[in-house]
Scaffold this active site. Structure first.
Site, PDB file in Angstrom:
ATOM      1  N   ASP A  51       0.855  -1.203   0.000  1.00 47.82           N
ATOM      2  CA  ASP A  51       0.000   0.000   0.000  1.00 47.82           C
ATOM      3  C   ASP A  51       0.888   1.249   0.000  1.00 47.82           C
ATOM      4  O   ASP A  51       0.627   2.217  -0.725  1.00 47.82           O
ATOM      5  CB  ASP A  51      -0.892   0.046   1.245  1.00 47.82           C
ATOM      6  N   THR A 122      -6.903  -4.794   0.863  1.00 50.84           N
ATOM      7  CA  THR A 122      -5.679  -5.129   1.615  1.00 50.84           C
ATOM      8  C   THR A 122      -5.890  -6.328   2.530  1.00 50.84           C
ATOM      9  O   THR A 122      -5.005  -7.184   2.673  1.00 50.84           O
ATOM     10  CB  THR A 122      -5.212  -3.907   2.452  1.00 50.84           C
TER      11      THR A 122
HETATM   12 MG    MG Z   1      -6.533   0.656   0.056  1.00 55.26          MG
END
Ligand code: MG
Ligand code: AMP
Ligand code: MG
Length: 335
Positions: A51, A122
């Protein structure tokens, strides 16, 4: 075509290559096995090295080319120049060749807001990583995943990179990269695909399909559910419910005819989750709103949270909106 391409088309063409680069970063981190997981607000709100690196890559690449646009990314990161190898300078020639819809041809950089979700899904990414073999155990390849067979592998397809382009509060273009597309093909397969769309121009990189017949296949969250969320799904009288991760992935389900509506009666989704998907869905005649049927705005100063949930469909959005129960409407106030 006279003169140079419109700013928004140059931005979209760059965003295409930048999303591909981010997708390759997401793959690389998975294969390294070092995810660097951080809990943000809790165990269901995670951030990984992927990320962080993907957002740095996207923001630096776009802001170098387009210094006056506003870029809003999901992750809070220190403001520093990223490693040079994270910066992408390429663009999609195919997008540059398209004619910009007249209403956007005069847009200036200053009027444009870009919403970035560097890695959507995620939670699913971290779950899938547990069933991927890493370079210590498998031969290193820049392409193939080091995949062992596991029931959790399908979660790889829940992961997307989202770059949404907005102006005047509206989502006007979007790019979705799906980094692990074709993971089923095994080692050596070329992974990933990029989809993009712009209302008035169309959507590309996938085959548009509708759910056959009148089947109501509802897609919703798999990791952020509660009673209001399930009450709302039940009220649609679904023939089938698909609980999958990621906002981008759920919109892909809608445009590829695997689901008829995306129903999420809860806060939690943010503007970076919905901007790019909404633009692509609108480009093919679909609609994304809050659970009341009201549209979200994407101006630079709006609240990030989509507090009144998400209701999206390729067709028959009004039907799904009409079935949302009063109790759910009361639980989720419109902005
Ligand atoms: Mg995200
Ligand atoms: P989901 O459908 O649960 O995969 O959620 C779609 C997007 O919204 C993902 O980026 C999630 O991280 C985000 N999201 C939804 N609900 C929550 C929540 N309760 N907390 C944090 N993020 C959420
Ligand atoms: Mg997200």
């Amino acid at each position: 075509m006279s003169g140079s391409p419109a700013v928004v088309m140059r931005l979209l063409a760059s965003a295409y290559s930048v999303a591909e680069k981010a997708g390759s970063i997401v793959r690389k981190v998975l294969h390294s096995g070092e995810l660097g997981i951080v809990e943000k607000t809790g165990a269901n709100d995670l951030q990984t090295l992927a990320d962080r690196l993907a957002q740095q890559s996207i923001c630096a690449s776009l802001s170098r080319r387009f210094p006056k646009i506003t870029i809003i990314g999901e992750e809070e990161l220190p403001a520093e120049d990223p490693r040079e190898d994270l910066v992408e300078y390429g663009h999609s020639e195919e997008i540059l060749q398209k004619t910009c819809p007249a209403e956007y041809s005069g847009l200036k950089e200053e009027e444009i807001v870009v919403w970035v979700d560097p890695l959507d899904g995620t939670k699913e990414y971290t779950e899938a990583s547990r069933c991927v073999r890493h370079p210590a155990e498998a031969q290193i390849s820049h392409k193939g995943p080091y995949i062992s067979h596991s029931a959790a592998l399908w979660l790889l397809d829940n992961v997307t990179v989202l770059i949404g382009i907005a102006c005047g509060g509206k989502a006007i273009a979007g790019v979705i990269n799906q980094p692990f597309y074709n993971y089923q093909l095994g080692p050596g397969a070329e992974l990933g695909r990029t989809m993009w769309g712009m209302p008035g121009l169309g959507a590309f990189g996938f085959q548009l399909q509708e759910v056959p017949g009148d089947r109501r296949i509802i897609t919703t969250t798999r990791s952020h559910s509660n009673k209001v969320v399930t009450d709302c799904v039940d009220a649609m009288e679904p023939h089938e419910v698909l609980r999958v991760g990621g906002a981008g992935n759920k919109i892909i389900h809608l445009v590829e005819g695997r689901a008829s509506a995306y129903v999420f009666a809860s806060p939690g989704c943010k503007k970076w989750d919905t901007c790019a998907p909404e633009a692509i869905l609108h480009a093919v005649g679909g609609k994304l709103t809050d659970i009341h049927g009201n549209t979200y705005r994407y101006d630079a100063n709006v609240k990030h949270m989509n507090s009144a949930g998400v209701l999206a469909a390729l067709r028959n959005h009004e039907y799904y909106a009409s079935r949302v129960p009063q109790s759910v409407l009361q639980a989720l106030k419109s902005d």
